[in-house]
Design a protein around this motif. Structure first.
Motif, PDB file in Angstrom:
ATOM      1  N   ASP A 134       1.136   1.529  -4.954  1.00  0.00           N
ATOM      2  CA  ASP A 134       1.974   0.682  -4.092  1.00  0.00           C
ATOM      3  C   ASP A 134       2.918   1.529  -3.240  1.00  0.00           C
ATOM      4  O   ASP A 134       3.175   1.204  -2.079  1.00  0.00           O
TER       5      ASP A 134
ATOM      6  N   SER B 222       2.971   1.529   0.787  1.00  0.00           N
ATOM      7  CA  SER B 222       4.213   1.231   1.498  1.00  0.00           C
ATOM      8  C   SER B 222       4.555   2.328   2.503  1.00  0.00           C
ATOM      9  O   SER B 222       4.905   2.050   3.654  1.00  0.00           O
TER      10      SER B 222
ATOM     11  N   THR C  63      -2.023  -7.224  -4.614  1.00  0.00           N
ATOM     12  CA  THR C  63      -2.689  -6.626  -5.769  1.00  0.00           C
ATOM     13  C   THR C  63      -3.897  -7.472  -6.130  1.00  0.00           C
ATOM     14  O   THR C  63      -3.819  -8.690  -6.191  1.00  0.00           O
TER      15      THR C  63
ATOM     16  N   ARG D  47      -6.283  -2.909  -4.262  1.00  0.00           N
ATOM     17  CA  ARG D  47      -5.299  -3.562  -3.410  1.00  0.00           C
ATOM     18  C   ARG D  47      -6.002  -4.095  -2.168  1.00  0.00           C
ATOM     19  O   ARG D  47      -7.037  -3.580  -1.748  1.00  0.00           O
TER      20      ARG D  47
END
Length: 209
Positions: A3, A7, A208, A120
């Motif tokens: 993640d 990001s 997710t 993802r």
């Protein structure tokens, strides 16, 4: 770790789009980027992020026959799979929004279910705001609420309106996904004062799987 990588990659992708817009404006004016360019550019940004971590990664287009109008991509690393749905919100009307959700559903139906890798999904789109109510409701629909910069939109002549639904509601209802992180970036800047051009939006959502 995944993640955080996504990001940071999305923040870097905004910078990529700033450079692209500077070199191709007004080519993209009022039309936005081609879906294939959006998807491939984000995939390459994610590959670069993996490279910085000394992790090998590759990307492929899921629909090699090009029968899918809005392409989808998969980034593959030793421990992760990231799926990208690239869509251009040209009109932002109901049909266009439903098309984005349909493309997302198509991608979910083509996941590599046999792989136990961490997965993802990233949805990426762009949009030029026009005078229609549908267009002016895009931020509300994408975020699920009005952006914190609503007054800055207004200062540039964009009177945002509320959407009847949100993208997260549509995704949850049609794709059974929830708790996504939705963002809006503005990779174009006005020459006279250097302020973001709020009329042009780069939209991302990460889920997710």
């Amino acid at each position: 770790m995944l993640d955080e990588l996504i990001s940071q990659s999305l923040r870097d992708f905004q910078s990529d789009c700033v450079s692209f817009c500077e070199h191709h404006y007004p080519t993209i004016h009022n039309r936005g980027m081609k879906e294939s360019h959006l998807g491939k550019a984000l995939a390459r940004r994610l590959i670069h992020s993996y490279d910085n971590l000394k992790i090998a990664a590759i990307y492929t287009q899921l629909d090699e026959t090009a029968t899918l109008k809005h392409p989808a991509f998969r980034i593959e690393s030793p421990e992760h799979q990231i799926y990208i749905v690239a869509h251009r919100l040209i009109s932002a009307n109901v049909a266009c929004r439903k098309g984005l959700v349909k493309d997302t559903q198509w991608t979910l139906e083509h996941l590599d279910r046999a792989s136990g890798k961490e997965k993802r999904l990233i949805i990426v789109a762009d949009h030029w705001v026009d005078r229609s109510s549908a267009s002016k409701s895009v931020p509300s629909w994408w975020l699920g609420h009005q952006p914190i910069h609503k007054e800055e939109y207004a200062a540039q002549g964009i009177r945002l309106v509320d959407a009847d639904r949100s993208l997260s509601e549509d995704i949850e209802q049609e794709c059974n996904l929830s708790d996504g992180r939705h963002r809006i970036f503005h990779p174009l800047f006005r020459h006279r004062d250097g302020l973001p051009l709020f009329k042009y939006m780069l939209l991302t959502a990460a889920y997710t799987l």
